[in-house]
Design a protein around this motif. Structure first.
Motif, PDB file in Angstrom:
ATOM      1  N   MET A   1     -11.607   9.358 -15.023  1.00 32.28           N
ATOM      2  CA  MET A   1     -11.954   7.945 -15.243  1.00 32.28           C
ATOM      3  C   MET A   1     -12.082   7.205 -13.913  1.00 32.28           C
ATOM      4  SD  MET A   1      -9.363   7.111 -18.370  1.00 32.28           S
ATOM      5  CE  MET A   1      -9.618   7.705 -20.038  1.00 32.28           C
ATOM      6  N   VAL A   2     -11.166   7.481 -12.976  1.00 30.14           N
ATOM      7  CA  VAL A   2     -11.234   6.806 -11.672  1.00 30.14           C
ATOM      8  C   VAL A   2     -12.421   7.344 -10.876  1.00 30.14           C
ATOM      9  CG1 VAL A   2     -10.028   6.454  -9.473  1.00 30.14           C
ATOM     10  CG2 VAL A   2      -8.763   6.308 -11.617  1.00 30.14           C
ATOM     11  N   ARG A   3     -12.628   8.641 -10.927  1.00 27.44           N
ATOM     12  CA  ARG A   3     -13.735   9.253 -10.174  1.00 27.44           C
ATOM     13  C   ARG A   3     -15.071   8.623 -10.549  1.00 27.44           C
ATOM     14  NH1 ARG A   3     -13.583  10.992  -6.189  1.00 27.44           N
ATOM     15  NH2 ARG A   3     -12.187  12.756  -6.409  1.00 27.44           N
ATOM     16  N   GLU A   4     -15.238   8.344 -11.874  1.00 29.57           N
ATOM     17  CA  GLU A   4     -16.512   7.781 -12.311  1.00 29.57           C
ATOM     18  C   GLU A   4     -16.768   6.413 -11.696  1.00 29.57           C
ATOM     19  OE1 GLU A   4     -16.029   8.141 -16.510  1.00 29.57           O
ATOM     20  OE2 GLU A   4     -16.648  10.265 -16.468  1.00 29.57           O
TER      21      GLU A   4
ATOM     22  N   VAL B   1      -5.606   8.158  -4.054  1.00 26.50           N
ATOM     23  CA  VAL B   1      -4.895   7.867  -5.301  1.00 26.50           C
ATOM     24  C   VAL B   1      -4.019   9.074  -5.659  1.00 26.50           C
ATOM     25  CG1 VAL B   1      -5.142   7.097  -7.693  1.00 26.50           C
ATOM     26  CG2 VAL B   1      -6.920   6.537  -6.031  1.00 26.50           C
ATOM     27  N   LEU B   2      -2.710   8.844  -5.720  1.00 27.46           N
ATOM     28  CA  LEU B   2      -1.783   9.939  -6.038  1.00 27.46           C
ATOM     29  C   LEU B   2      -1.394   9.821  -7.508  1.00 27.46           C
ATOM     30  CD1 LEU B   2       0.461   9.597  -2.840  1.00 27.46           C
ATOM     31  CD2 LEU B   2      -1.393  11.203  -3.195  1.00 27.46           C
TER      32      LEU B   2
ATOM     33  N   ASN C   1      -4.545   5.773 -20.632  1.00 25.72           N
ATOM     34  CA  ASN C   1      -5.121   6.317 -19.395  1.00 25.72           C
ATOM     35  C   ASN C   1      -6.191   5.368 -18.856  1.00 25.72           C
ATOM     36  OD1 ASN C   1      -4.813   9.602 -18.446  1.00 25.72           O
ATOM     37  ND2 ASN C   1      -3.672   8.887 -20.216  1.00 25.72           N
ATOM     38  N   ARG C   2      -7.000   4.837 -19.782  1.00 28.84           N
ATOM     39  CA  ARG C   2      -8.055   3.906 -19.372  1.00 28.84           C
ATOM     40  C   ARG C   2      -7.427   2.646 -18.766  1.00 28.84           C
ATOM     41  NH1 ARG C   2     -12.816   4.837 -18.808  1.00 28.84           N
ATOM     42  NH2 ARG C   2     -12.973   6.186 -20.633  1.00 28.84           N
ATOM     43  N   LYS C   3      -6.347   2.181 -19.389  1.00 29.72           N
ATOM     44  CA  LYS C   3      -5.666   0.969 -18.920  1.00 29.72           C
ATOM     45  C   LYS C   3      -5.139   1.160 -17.478  1.00 29.72           C
ATOM     46  CE  LYS C   3      -2.434  -2.283 -21.009  1.00 29.72           C
ATOM     47  NZ  LYS C   3      -1.698  -2.566 -22.234  1.00 29.72           N
ATOM     48  N   PHE C   4      -4.542   2.300 -17.241  1.00 32.68           N
ATOM     49  CA  PHE C   4      -4.036   2.578 -15.895  1.00 32.68           C
ATOM     50  C   PHE C   4      -5.197   2.754 -14.906  1.00 32.68           C
ATOM     51  CE2 PHE C   4       0.078   3.201 -17.835  1.00 32.68           C
ATOM     52  CZ  PHE C   4       1.004   2.990 -16.818  1.00 32.68           C
ATOM     53  N   ALA C   5      -6.281   3.393 -15.379  1.00 37.31           N
ATOM     54  CA  ALA C   5      -7.450   3.567 -14.497  1.00 37.31           C
ATOM     55  C   ALA C   5      -7.993   2.200 -14.105  1.00 37.31           C
ATOM     56  CB  ALA C   5      -8.515   4.400 -15.198  1.00 37.31           C
ATOM     57  N   ASP C   6      -8.016   1.278 -15.074  1.00 33.57           N
ATOM     58  CA  ASP C   6      -8.484  -0.085 -14.766  1.00 33.57           C
ATOM     59  C   ASP C   6      -7.593  -0.712 -13.700  1.00 33.57           C
ATOM     60  OD1 ASP C   6     -10.420   0.193 -16.655  1.00 33.57           O
ATOM     61  OD2 ASP C   6      -9.406  -0.988 -18.221  1.00 33.57           O
ATOM     62  N   ALA C   7      -6.296  -0.463 -13.837  1.00 32.63           N
ATOM     63  CA  ALA C   7      -5.359  -1.044 -12.861  1.00 32.63           C
ATOM     64  C   ALA C   7      -5.624  -0.466 -11.469  1.00 32.63           C
ATOM     65  CB  ALA C   7      -3.921  -0.774 -13.285  1.00 32.63           C
TER      66      ALA C   7
END
Ligand code: F6P
Length: 750
Positions: free
Chosen positions: A405-408, A392-393, A374-380
């Motif tokens: 993670m993205v919201r932060e 972001v969908l 999840n973190r890896k995708f959030a980084d992407a």
């Protein structure tokens, strides 16, 4: 009233002009009729008294002539009679002979009649020669008729004509206005219904206003983009209207999609690279939206040739035939895939959310991988985002932690998460050892969507049970830390008309092709099932239902075949391997029991089928079986309906698939009740054509109106509204902050 005047006044004016124009003709006609009548009477009188008068004139019997004339003039129309000598001297006349009126001259026309206009009124003089014995000229008999009654009658006729025309006109106007008002009222009602809730009741548009409604919807779509949900419902959603919505309601918004499954997979087959479109409802739904809106789709690059088909940023422009958006592939190690995808997502969350009595397995090592991926995708997402507030969908249960993670890192982002599978009740959900983390992760979203209201309520109940936060059930929002999440049902759908339908052969040809390809006799009725080999789909149960049909209605033996195509999926997991093995075993068993040399009841084809092939199958079928034991939506049901532009075919649909909430004209079945399912198949096979058409027509209207663009539009409209509200709240906060500072420093701010 205005309409009545608009209608009645011109009509009356027209009739008035007509009456005015026609009156002289009518008067003239009437005059001529009566004159002809009077002339005939004069002639009659003459013939009846000719001999008597001749005799009396010859014998100069003056008194008798006077008596005769008196008797005849008792007839009110005969005014007077007189006798003139051959040289025009009046020798005898009755009492009413007009004064100063001598003997009339014989008219030049040679006819005996002439109209004279005297002071007292018009008269008709009829002059007849009197011939004595041996033809001696005795003079003329003159008969005068009073013509004033003709004038009176002709003017009365003109008045009657005017009155009749006026009454007729009024009558016609009243009836026309009433009929027009009733018709108009009906049309207005139909147009209003058509524009406000198209086919909500599954009704076909009335033929008189159907074209008008379609035209108005098209104009609305072309002219403007809806500003609210109410307006959103009124238009037919298409790629254009969705693009317009983004442009107007979320101007400049950058669209990023995150999903595990990628829309295009490149695989090596020998030394060839083959492109595959995966059997995934998520891809079916999201791909048309990305084609319409553009943007970047971040997904796991799972194909064996994926790494060699991207650029150095792992980007690829897709669709290959007409690039419209960017696919960003992300690479996962085997350990990551095992823990995140096979482990936590598919052995933990999948059975947890689907009530099919397969035990969820939760391992700490899988969880660790899930968090890491999840973190890896959030980084992407952060790397791909070019603006601070992208849309972001986020798709599905693979990414429960990613929204937070993205919201932060992108607090201004609009994060719309859609959960494609059911959400369990709090009891079941409590099994998950990381339930709080999952809930908190999802509540990083601006909007969290499920297919049904039932799943939304299950989610809210789970939040209520396990998190400290503010739930507003009336508005269906949850406030956790600084984020407010709107939790709403958005039933997913497919593109309309579906791309795979273009280029499909006619129905008859599809039937021939499929029957030929599978060695089926043309007379055999065809049922189809299209699935991934997933234990939630109830494939073996469907086979048992076929067996039950053949047991209870042996007449179908040799006359119906179920063609089941199933794509192997998640085959590394034993539950999935077992599902496939079980389905194959049951099919073999039933075929051995009922099959003959040239017929089998079940044809199981275990391979992936491309969308075009699937649509040909749907078009070839008499019925489609969708018997999921539990399913968020099940888009196969909607695709079957979309494929049937001939409005034929029967859908047998599980009550436990979300699609059954919308496709109520399907034969709804409980897939656990094998006997009932067998009966439903019998009912489908025996259904009269007109009933099949009526049901299919309603389902097609439902899917056409509630298509995938509408699904996306509803979420984007809600997101736009939230953004606007946030702006207003911000402005209020700035103003009140300013006031507070102003109060401290003694300044005044406005
Ligand atoms: O139903 C959930 C879902 O993610 C669908 O959206 C999709 O059709 C299916 O699972 C595909 O699963 P996978 O990507 O694991 O093959």
């Amino acid at each position: 009233m205005r309409m009545a005047f608009r209608f009645v006044l011109p009509l009356l004016a027209l009739l008035g002009v007509m009456a005015w124009g026609a009156a002289p003709f009518v008067g003239d006609l009437i005059e001529r009729w009566f004159r002809a009548d009077v002339e005939m009477r004069a002639q009659l009188v003459f013939h009846s008294i000719q001999d008597s008068v001749t005799g009396l004139v010859e014998s100069k019997a003056d008194r008798k002539i006077t008596q005769l004339f008196k008797r005849i003039t008792q007839d009110e129309r005969v005014l007077a009679l007189g006798v003139c000598t051959p040289d025009g001297q009046l020798t005898h006349q009755s009492a009413a002979w007009p004064k100063q009126y001598g003997c009339p001259t014989v008219p030049a026309t040679g006819k005996p009649f002439a109209v004279e206009h005297l002071e007292s009124g018009s008269i008709l003089s009829a002059t007849f020669p009197l011939a004595g014995a041996e033809g001696a000229d005795l003079g003329r008999l003159v008969i005068l008729h009073d013509l004033r009654f003709i004038e009176r009658r002709s003017s009365s006729a003109e008045i009657y004509l005017a009155i009749c025309l006026a009454i007729l006109g009024l009558g016609v106007a009243i009836v026309t206005v009433l009929v027009a008002r009733l018709t108009l009222r009906g049309w207005v009602r139909a147009v209003r219904q058509g524009m406000s809730a198209p086919d909500q009741n599954g009704k076909v548009l009335p033929p008189e206003v159907g074209p008008l409604i379609r035209e108005m919807r098209k104009m609305l779509r072309d002219l403007d983009v809806p500003r609210s949900l109410t307006e959103a419902i009124r238009i037919e959603w298409s790629p254009d209207s969705l693009r317009g919505l983004l442009r107007d309601e979320l101007p400049g918004a950058e669209v990023l999609v995150v999903s595990n499954r990628e829309p295009y997979i490149h695989n090596r087959e020998g030394d060839q690279i083959v492109l595959q479109r995966p059997a995934s409802g998520l891809v079916t739904a999201l791909e048309p939206i990305m084609r319409a809106c553009g943007g970047t789709w971040i997904a796991h690059g799972s194909g064996s040739a994926d790494p060699v088909t991207v650029d150095r940023n792992d980007h690829l422009a897709v669709p290959p035939e007409a690039p419209a958006y960017t696919l960003r592939r992300l690479w996962l190690s085997d350990a990551e895939q095992d823990g995140y995808y096979y482990g936590f997502a598919n052995e933990g969350m999948w059975p947890l959310c689907h009530i099919v009595f397969v035990r969820p397995t939760f391992r700490a090592s899988d969880w660790a991988q899930y968090v890491a991926v999840n973190r890896k995708f959030a980084d992407a997402v952060i790397a791909e985002a070019k603006t601070p507030n992208p849309v972001v969908l986020v798709q599905d249960y693979h990414f429960a932690l990613l929204p937070r993670m993205v919201r932060e890192r992108l607090p201004e982002a609009t994060i719309i998460t859609f959960w494609h599978i059911p959400w369990p009740n709090p009891e079941v959900f409590s099994i998950c050892p990381w339930r709080e983390e999952i809930l908190a992760g999802l509540l990083g979203s601006s909007i969290l969507g499920f297919h049904t209201q039932f799943h939304c309520l299950n989610f809210l109940d789970s939040v209520d049970r396990f998190l400290e936060c503010q739930i507003d059930r009336e508005h269906s929002t949850v406030r956790a830390s600084t984020t407010t999440t709107l939790v709403r049902p958005y039933p997913i759908s497919i593109e309309w008309p579906p791309r795979a339908l273009a280029g499909q052969p006619p129905i008859e040809e599809c039937r021939d092709r499929v029957r030929r390809a599978h060695g089926l006799s043309p007379s055999v009725r065809l049922a189809v099932g299209v699935e991934r080999f997933d234990y939630t789909k109830g494939i073996a149960d469907r086979f048992r239902a076929m067996e039950s049909l053949l047991d209870s209605h042996p007449g179908w033996i040799g006359r119906v075949t179920l063609l089941q195509v199933a794509a192997p999926t998640r085959s590394r997991l034993s539950a999935y391997k077992d599902t496939q093995t079980e389905a194959e075993t049951v099919a073999r068993e039933i075929n051995a029991r009922f099959g003959t040399e040239d017929w089998v009841p079940i044809l199981l084809v275990s391979r992936h089928h491309e969308p075009d092939e699937v649509f040909t199958l749907f078009r070839a079928a008499d019925l489609c079986l969708v018997s999921s034991l539990h399913d968020g939506m099940n888009l196969v049901a909607k695709e079957f309906v979309a494929a049937r532009d001939d409005e034929d075919g029967v859908l047998v649909l599980s009550t436990f698939a979300g699609a059954s909430r919308e496709l109520q004209e399907a034969l709804i079945v409980n897939p656990y009740d094998i006997g009932a399912m067998g009966k439903a198949i019998h009912q489908a096979l025996s259904m009269p054509a007109d009933q099949r058409r009526d049901r299919m027509r309603l389902m097609r209207e439902m899917v056409g109106e509630n298509n995938i663009y509408f699904w996306a539009a509803r979420m984007l409209l809600d997101a736009a509204r939230m953004r606007k509200r946030r702006h207003i709240e911000r402005r209020i906060a700035v103003v009140s902050q300013g006031k507070a500072t102003g109060a401290k420093t003694g300044e005044r701010r406005w």
